[in-house]
Motif scaffolding. Structure first.
Motif, PDB file in Angstrom:
ATOM      1  N   PHE A  15      55.613  84.833 -23.202  1.00 38.43           N
ATOM      2  CA  PHE A  15      56.158  83.669 -22.487  1.00 38.43           C
ATOM      3  C   PHE A  15      56.205  83.934 -20.984  1.00 38.43           C
ATOM      4  O   PHE A  15      56.351  85.078 -20.581  1.00 38.43           O
ATOM      5  CB  PHE A  15      57.573  83.357 -22.993  1.00 38.43           C
ATOM      6  CG  PHE A  15      57.587  82.926 -24.424  1.00 38.43           C
ATOM      7  CD1 PHE A  15      56.920  81.782 -24.808  1.00 38.43           C
ATOM      8  CD2 PHE A  15      58.258  83.663 -25.390  1.00 38.43           C
ATOM      9  CE1 PHE A  15      56.929  81.377 -26.147  1.00 38.43           C
ATOM     10  CE2 PHE A  15      58.264  83.264 -26.710  1.00 38.43           C
ATOM     11  CZ  PHE A  15      57.602  82.125 -27.088  1.00 38.43           C
ATOM     12  N   ARG A  25      58.524  77.793 -22.998  1.00 38.95           N
ATOM     13  CA  ARG A  25      59.320  79.033 -23.030  1.00 38.95           C
ATOM     14  C   ARG A  25      60.496  78.862 -23.978  1.00 38.95           C
ATOM     15  O   ARG A  25      60.828  77.731 -24.362  1.00 38.95           O
ATOM     16  CB  ARG A  25      59.811  79.341 -21.610  1.00 38.95           C
ATOM     17  CG  ARG A  25      60.618  78.178 -20.998  1.00 38.95           C
ATOM     18  CD  ARG A  25      61.573  78.657 -19.955  1.00 38.95           C
ATOM     19  NE  ARG A  25      62.324  77.591 -19.323  1.00 38.95           N
ATOM     20  CZ  ARG A  25      63.440  77.052 -19.797  1.00 38.95           C
ATOM     21  NH1 ARG A  25      63.939  77.424 -20.966  1.00 38.95           N
ATOM     22  NH2 ARG A  25      64.077  76.093 -19.124  1.00 38.95           N
ATOM     23  N   PRO A  26      61.161  79.974 -24.344  1.00 43.14           N
ATOM     24  CA  PRO A  26      62.372  79.849 -25.168  1.00 43.14           C
ATOM     25  C   PRO A  26      63.442  79.062 -24.403  1.00 43.14           C
ATOM     26  O   PRO A  26      63.453  79.055 -23.170  1.00 43.14           O
ATOM     27  CB  PRO A  26      62.822  81.310 -25.351  1.00 43.14           C
ATOM     28  CG  PRO A  26      61.624  82.140 -25.065  1.00 43.14           C
ATOM     29  CD  PRO A  26      60.802  81.378 -24.072  1.00 43.14           C
ATOM     30  N   GLY A  69      63.495  80.816 -30.526  1.00 43.88           N
ATOM     31  CA  GLY A  69      62.519  80.627 -29.447  1.00 43.88           C
ATOM     32  C   GLY A  69      61.809  81.876 -28.999  1.00 43.88           C
ATOM     33  O   GLY A  69      61.014  81.811 -28.066  1.00 43.88           O
ATOM     34  N   LEU A  80      60.139  75.618 -28.720  1.00 43.53           N
ATOM     35  CA  LEU A  80      59.954  75.937 -27.305  1.00 43.53           C
ATOM     36  C   LEU A  80      60.342  74.788 -26.394  1.00 43.53           C
ATOM     37  O   LEU A  80      60.065  73.617 -26.694  1.00 43.53           O
ATOM     38  CB  LEU A  80      58.487  76.305 -27.042  1.00 43.53           C
ATOM     39  CG  LEU A  80      57.968  77.495 -27.854  1.00 43.53           C
ATOM     40  CD1 LEU A  80      56.499  77.747 -27.524  1.00 43.53           C
ATOM     41  CD2 LEU A  80      58.797  78.747 -27.580  1.00 43.53           C
TER      42      LEU A  80
END
Ligand SMILES: CC(C)(COP(=O)(O)OP(=O)(O)OC[C@H]1O[C@@H](n2cnc3c(N)ncnc32)[C@H](O)[C@@H]1OP(=O)(O)O)[C@@H](O)C(=O)NCCC(=O)NCCS
Length: 354
Positions: A15, A25-26, A69, A80
């Motif tokens: 990520f 991204r998480p 995530g 995400l």
């Protein structure tokens, strides 16, 4: 018997997953305000199982997303956040479920805040997560399910190269009623074919860009509702006045002039008999030599007529010539899918278009 593939367990994804405009991204604790904006919007959750959420419900949902995530795990959703890089705010989410490790199956999901829809951002995020699925997780097939009336979602899936595999009747009790659902699937080899760059014979980038725009004008013209007259007028200008348009569709070819072709379609698209209708190219190839060019590709159409969903798919051939005023369509012909004729085989070798 084939050997069982080895069990791989959890897989870490690098990520952020970057696209032209987005970072996937998480989720983080400080995403709460951004999430609340679309989790509390009835229009966004209309076709997804979430309720309209208040602050506390969104906070609880965020905790689940944070936990899911960081890495892909068999049987679980990877959830995400879609961050718009320009502003740094979270505008939606994209999900990938590693549904079945042994059979290498996955499932895709997405949601975008209302003000960010209609700009190709969901497609951009979904394409990136499909790459994670097919490359990082080595999936063989990715599915997606949407409520049958969710035409925005179905259109996005078609654009991504998915095929509708089933119409599931009353398969979900959804927001107080039984709902039909559509099951879509995309195979690894179809995704790879779509990723391949389109091939053309040597020609200038400017010619290609102009014809790509013309093909877009052609398909966009067949959109119902406001602006239909303008869109058809724009397309009318892009035909040679003497062009012929031929419809086959399993019958004796019907050979039409430009006005004969466009006038009845303009009526249908603007008088309310066909609503929420769109037609768009899915896969296609462009070949250019000097002053002649040819586009051949598949397309899909979806709309609502007399309250019922209508859809279809086919292949179109557009012949183009260079004139003093720019590239013009000199001939068009199309045939549509029917019982013994499937677009799937015909379009298999063609790259994704657009
Ligand atoms: C489903 C959903 C994510 C689709 O979002 P979207 O913004 O329509 O999808 P895309 O990102 O592919 O955008 C495509 C649209 O942007 C337009 N567009 C503008 N600029 C574009 C660009 N640079 N590239 C591609 N498309 C572009 C396209 O013409 C297209 O318009 P259209 O929808 O009128 O055909 C969105 O409607 C949504 O979040 N709905 C609520 C949640 C939901 O139902 N999720 C799915 C559950 S199954």
């Amino acid at each position: 018997m084939p050997e069982e593939p080895p069990v791989r367990g959890a897989i870490s994804v690098k990520f952020p997953v970057r696209t032209a405009r987005l970072d996937l991204r998480p989720h983080r604790e400080d995403d709460l305000d951004d999430l609340l904006r679309f989790h509390s919007d009835p229009e966004v959750v209309r076709y997804i199982p979430w309720p309209v959420r208040d602050l506390e419900q969104t906070r609880a949902a965020l905790q689940v997303k944070i936990a899911r995530g960081t890495e892909a795990r068999p049987g679980e959703w990877l959830m995400l956040a879609i961050e718009l890089r320009e502003t740094g705010s979270v505008i939606g989410e994209v999900l990938l479920r590693w549904a079945d490790e042994g059979n290498r199956q996955g499932e895709l999901g997405f949601a975008l805040a209302r003000e960010h829809q209609g700009q190709g951002l969901a497609a951009e995020a979904a394409q990136a997560v499909l790459r994670v699925g097919f490359q990082d997780l080595d999936l063989h097939r990715i599915t997606a399910v949407c409520v049958a009336e969710n035409t925005a979602s179905a259109r996005l899936l078609y654009r991504l190269g998915f095929l509708q595999e089933a119409h599931l009747r009353e398969s979900a009790f959804f927001k107080g009623r039984w709902a039909d659902q559509l099951l879509f699937g995309l195979l690894e080899e179809e995704w790879r074919a779509g990723e391949a760059p389109a091939t053309t014979s040597p020609s200038s980038t400017a010619d290609r860009a102009e014809i790509v725009e013309l093909v877009g004008t052609f398909f966009r013209a067949f959109t119902s509702g406001d602006g239909a007259h303008g869109r058809i007028a724009q397309l009318h200008e892009r035909f040679l006045p003497q062009a012929v348009v031929v419809r086959t569709c399993g019958e004796e070819p019907a050979v039409l002039g430009v006005d004969q072709f466009l006038a009845p379609r303009e009526r249908l698209l603007s008088d309310g008999s066909l609503v929420d209708f769109q037609e768009w190219p899915v896969q296609g190839r462009l070949e250019i030599f000097g002053d002649v060019a040819h586009w051949f590709g598949s397309y899909t159409k979806v709309g609502i007529q007399a309250g019922a969903r209508v859809d279809g798919a086919g292949m179109k051939s557009l012949q183009l010539v260079r004139t003093g005023a720019g590239w013009r369509i000199s001939a068009a012909a199309w045939d549509d899918e029917r019982d013994d004729l499937s677009v799937r085989g015909a379009a298999a070798g063609l790259p994704r278009w657009g």
